[in-house]
Scaffold this motif. Structure first.
Motif, mmCIF file in Angstrom:
data_model
loop_
_atom_site.group_PDB
_atom_site.id
_atom_site.type_symbol
_atom_site.label_atom_id
_atom_site.label_comp_id
_atom_site.label_asym_id
_atom_site.label_seq_id
_atom_site.Cartn_x
_atom_site.Cartn_y
_atom_site.Cartn_z
ATOM 1 N N LEU A 287 0.615 -1.171 0.082
ATOM 2 C CA LEU A 287 0.160 -0.162 -0.065
ATOM 3 C C LEU A 287 0.943 1.340 0.169
ATOM 4 O O LEU A 287 0.687 2.220 -0.739
ATOM 5 N N ASN A 288 1.686 1.072 0.756
ATOM 6 C CA ASN A 288 2.653 2.481 0.932
ATOM 7 C C ASN A 288 3.593 2.629 -0.438
ATOM 8 O O ASN A 288 3.718 3.856 -0.892
ATOM 9 N N THR A 289 3.917 1.501 -1.246
ATOM 10 C CA THR A 289 4.613 1.639 -2.631
ATOM 11 C C THR A 289 3.552 2.292 -3.409
ATOM 12 O O THR A 289 3.921 3.249 -4.253
ATOM 13 N N MET A 290 2.261 1.809 -3.448
ATOM 14 C CA MET A 290 1.376 2.469 -4.413
ATOM 15 C C MET A 290 1.172 3.753 -4.095
ATOM 16 O O MET A 290 0.998 4.545 -5.050
ATOM 17 N N GLU A 291 1.163 4.243 -2.875
ATOM 18 C CA GLU A 291 0.846 5.584 -2.571
ATOM 19 C C GLU A 291 2.010 6.431 -2.784
ATOM 20 O O GLU A 291 1.729 7.579 -3.333
ATOM 21 N N ASN A 292 3.429 6.081 -2.760
ATOM 22 C CA ASN A 292 4.436 6.742 -3.012
ATOM 23 C C ASN A 292 4.572 7.083 -4.368
ATOM 24 O O ASN A 292 5.002 8.123 -4.854
ATOM 25 N N PHE A 293 4.345 6.149 -5.491
ATOM 26 C CA PHE A 293 4.390 6.001 -6.762
ATOM 27 C C PHE A 293 3.157 6.502 -7.567
ATOM 28 O O PHE A 293 3.091 6.535 -8.828
ATOM 29 N N ALA A 294 1.916 6.791 -6.632
ATOM 30 C CA ALA A 294 0.741 7.174 -7.341
ATOM 31 C C ALA A 294 0.467 6.208 -8.669
ATOM 32 O O ALA A 294 0.018 6.235 -9.573
ATOM 33 N N ILE A 295 0.339 4.910 -8.089
ATOM 34 C CA ILE A 295 -0.040 3.879 -8.662
ATOM 35 C C ILE A 295 -1.177 2.970 -8.427
ATOM 36 O O ILE A 295 -1.207 2.888 -7.009
ATOM 37 N N THR A 296 -1.969 2.273 -8.887
ATOM 38 C CA THR A 296 -2.847 1.250 -8.439
ATOM 39 C C THR A 296 -2.799 -0.196 -8.592
ATOM 40 O O THR A 296 -3.579 -0.908 -7.996
ATOM 41 N N GLN A 297 -1.579 -0.564 -9.286
ATOM 42 C CA GLN A 297 -1.394 -1.943 -9.374
ATOM 43 C C GLN A 297 0.240 -2.205 -9.350
ATOM 44 O O GLN A 297 1.088 -1.202 -9.333
ATOM 45 N N LEU A 298 0.679 -3.316 -8.629
ATOM 46 C CA LEU A 298 1.814 -3.777 -8.545
ATOM 47 C C LEU A 298 2.125 -5.109 -9.059
ATOM 48 O O LEU A 298 1.349 -5.973 -8.651
ATOM 49 N N VAL A 299 3.419 -5.151 -9.695
ATOM 50 C CA VAL A 299 3.684 -6.658 -10.182
ATOM 51 C C VAL A 299 4.255 -7.281 -8.983
ATOM 52 O O VAL A 299 5.189 -6.926 -8.309
ATOM 53 N N VAL A 300 3.606 -8.505 -8.827
ATOM 54 C CA VAL A 300 4.272 -9.419 -7.841
ATOM 55 C C VAL A 300 5.306 -10.504 -8.403
ATOM 56 O O VAL A 300 4.765 -10.975 -9.277
ATOM 57 N N ALA A 301 6.496 -10.302 -7.845
ATOM 58 C CA ALA A 301 7.369 -11.302 -8.312
ATOM 59 C C ALA A 301 8.434 -11.487 -7.443
ATOM 60 O O ALA A 301 8.993 -10.876 -6.427
ATOM 61 N N ASP A 302 8.887 -12.775 -7.337
ATOM 62 C CA ASP A 302 9.981 -13.392 -6.470
ATOM 63 C C ASP A 302 11.106 -13.545 -7.196
ATOM 64 O O ASP A 302 11.181 -14.415 -8.231
ATOM 65 N N ASP A 303 12.049 -12.705 -7.028
ATOM 66 C CA ASP A 303 13.520 -12.966 -7.639
ATOM 67 C C ASP A 303 13.343 -12.816 -9.293
ATOM 68 O O ASP A 303 14.017 -13.739 -9.975
ATOM 69 N N GLY A 304 12.414 -12.117 -9.651
ATOM 70 C CA GLY A 304 11.999 -11.801 -10.888
ATOM 71 C C GLY A 304 11.077 -12.689 -11.819
ATOM 72 O O GLY A 304 10.791 -12.740 -12.901
ATOM 73 N N VAL A 305 10.709 -13.766 -10.869
ATOM 74 C CA VAL A 305 9.516 -14.700 -11.438
ATOM 75 C C VAL A 305 8.244 -14.270 -10.949
ATOM 76 O O VAL A 305 7.839 -13.992 -9.802
ATOM 77 N N TYR A 306 7.595 -14.143 -12.264
ATOM 78 C CA TYR A 306 6.232 -13.534 -12.107
ATOM 79 C C TYR A 306 5.226 -14.374 -11.339
ATOM 80 O O TYR A 306 5.046 -15.406 -11.620
ATOM 81 N N LYS A 307 4.519 -13.650 -10.311
ATOM 82 C CA LYS A 307 3.448 -14.352 -9.441
ATOM 83 C C LYS A 307 2.110 -13.793 -9.984
ATOM 84 O O LYS A 307 1.121 -14.713 -9.592
ATOM 85 N N GLY A 308 1.997 -12.639 -10.322
ATOM 86 C CA GLY A 308 0.574 -11.821 -10.385
ATOM 87 C C GLY A 308 0.666 -10.320 -10.384
ATOM 88 O O GLY A 308 1.573 -9.768 -10.141
ATOM 89 N N ILE A 309 -0.772 -9.726 -10.148
ATOM 90 C CA ILE A 309 -0.842 -8.528 -10.058
ATOM 91 C C ILE A 309 -1.531 -8.330 -8.781
ATOM 92 O O ILE A 309 -2.433 -8.861 -8.516
ATOM 93 N N LEU A 310 -1.024 -7.496 -8.009
ATOM 94 C CA LEU A 310 -1.817 -6.858 -6.917
ATOM 95 C C LEU A 310 -2.386 -5.607 -6.958
ATOM 96 O O LEU A 310 -1.667 -4.646 -7.462
ATOM 97 N N HIS A 311 -3.747 -5.526 -7.079
ATOM 98 C CA HIS A 311 -4.568 -4.081 -7.368
ATOM 99 C C HIS A 311 -4.930 -3.347 -5.937
ATOM 100 O O HIS A 311 -4.799 -4.319 -4.918
ATOM 101 N N LEU A 312 -4.858 -2.140 -6.196
ATOM 102 C CA LEU A 312 -5.411 -1.405 -4.802
ATOM 103 C C LEU A 312 -6.716 -1.842 -4.572
ATOM 104 O O LEU A 312 -6.787 -2.244 -3.383
ATOM 105 N N HIS A 313 -7.616 -2.625 -5.190
ATOM 106 C CA HIS A 313 -8.761 -2.958 -4.709
ATOM 107 C C HIS A 313 -8.863 -4.148 -3.969
ATOM 108 O O HIS A 313 -9.545 -4.498 -3.104
ATOM 109 N N ASP A 314 -7.539 -4.922 -4.144
ATOM 110 C CA ASP A 314 -7.283 -6.106 -3.357
ATOM 111 C C ASP A 314 -7.084 -5.792 -2.033
ATOM 112 O O ASP A 314 -7.666 -6.509 -0.874
ATOM 113 N N ILE A 315 -6.290 -4.898 -1.727
ATOM 114 C CA ILE A 315 -6.025 -4.072 -0.299
ATOM 115 C C ILE A 315 -7.310 -3.685 0.205
ATOM 116 O O ILE A 315 -7.594 -3.931 1.636
#
Length: 321
Positions: A287-315
């Motif tokens: 949530l803090n990352t989204m607020e700091n960069f004024a974005i509503t989605q975050l790419v979720v990745a572990d060591d570069g491996v794609y896991k999904g998209i986290l949307h502000l609505h999920d939070i």
């Protein structure tokens, strides 16, 4: 007719009277408070907190605070104790007995019985020379000059003083235990507070909505992917690694800038090195990352491996904010 000024004046006088009583408690903190705190910290058993009347209500709240901050505690009503509930006191327990006067009939009967297993008795009282004061191993001096009640009868300042001393004791024990927010979370797993302290990004991911395209795919395919997954974004994946991101905003800007989109590939309009977060990160960090960069989605990745998209609505759905 009700006089508004009179009501407000009385309320202000009560608040000031209680605040002055609380401030005065600092003058009564002594070695007994220190030793009582250390005794509880080193105890093998629990803390049993007892009292009668309004002091019993305060005792119950102190038990709740101690339990939630890492000090196992139980409440024992003084009148019930002398009618069978005294059996909950076990060897190794430390007892806190709360009584303003320290001389009530129930306390006079109970205090000697509380020490039957050589338990340490900590008295919280306004009168150090009372029966409770003399029976206690250590005294938490909850002295107040008077009650804010106009008749100086209803427990007001005195119960506030007891509550504040209990809070002070709990906080001191937290510091001795090096009790951190992670520990606090374990005792508060429910509700918004628990989620703030415990919920991780991986707990919120929806594996069924994981938009992704390859760098060389057509813009049409990227648009379809964004539309179907309904997250307003798609990642660009190469060899299972995140290399970029395309948002619906990127699509709109491309359409404004180009008359002909034939032959345009995902790699041509993607944003390289998008903001990412790991599945193990706390939801609050996302949530803090989204607020700091004024974005509503975050790419979720572990060591570069794609896991999904986290949307502000999920939070928002989790009720964290």
């Amino acid at each position: 007719m009700i006089n508004t000024d009179t009501i407000l004046a009385s309320a202000r006088a009560t608040i000031l009277s209680e605040s002055e009583s609380i401030a005065g408690l600092t003058e009564y903190l002594d070695d007994d408070f220190v030793t009582a705190t250390e005794t509880i910290f080193n105890a093998k058993g629990r803390v049993v907190v007892t009292g009668i009347g309004k002091s019993a209500i305060i005792a119950s709240k102190i038990v709740a605070t101690l339990n939630s901050t890492g000090t196992p505690s139980v409440f024992l009503h003084a009148s019930e104790a002398i009618h069978g509930d005294l059996g909950m006191v076990q060897p190794g327990d430390v007892i806190i007995c709360i009584s303003k006067s320290g001389n009530s009939p129930e306390i006079k009967v109970l205090a000697p019985l509380l020490k039957r297993y050589n338990n340490t008795l900590i008295g919280m009282t306004a009168n150090k020379n009372s029966f409770l004061g003399k029976e206690s191993d250590y005294i938490l001096h909850a002295y107040v000059a008077s009650e804010s009640c106009p008749n100086n009868l209803a427990p007001t300042n005195s119960t506030t003083a007891q509550l504040v001393l209990g809070d002070a004791l709990a906080v001191c024990l937290m510091q001795l235990r090096d009790f951190k927010s992670e520990d606090f979370a374990l005792y508060h797993p429910g509700g918004a507070l628990g989620k703030k302290l415990l919920l991780r990004v991986g707990d919120m991911l929806d594996a069924t909505h994981k938009p992704q395209v390859s760098p060389d795919c057509s813009i049409k395919k990227a648009i379809v992917e964004i539309s179907e997954k309904r997250l307003g974004v798609t990642t660009v994946i190469d060899n299972n690694k995140v290399v970029g991101i395309i948002t619906d905003g990127d699509i709109r800007r491309m359409l404004n800038d180009r008359d002909n989109i034939a032959g345009v590939k995902a790699a041509d309009i993607m944003t390289k090195s998008p903001k990412t977060i790991k599945t193990t990160a706390m939801a609050t960090e996302a949530l803090n990352t989204m607020e700091n960069f004024a974005i509503t989605q975050l790419v979720v990745a572990d060591d570069g491996v794609y896991k999904g998209i986290l949307h502000l609505h999920d939070i928002l759905k989790e009720g964290i904010i």
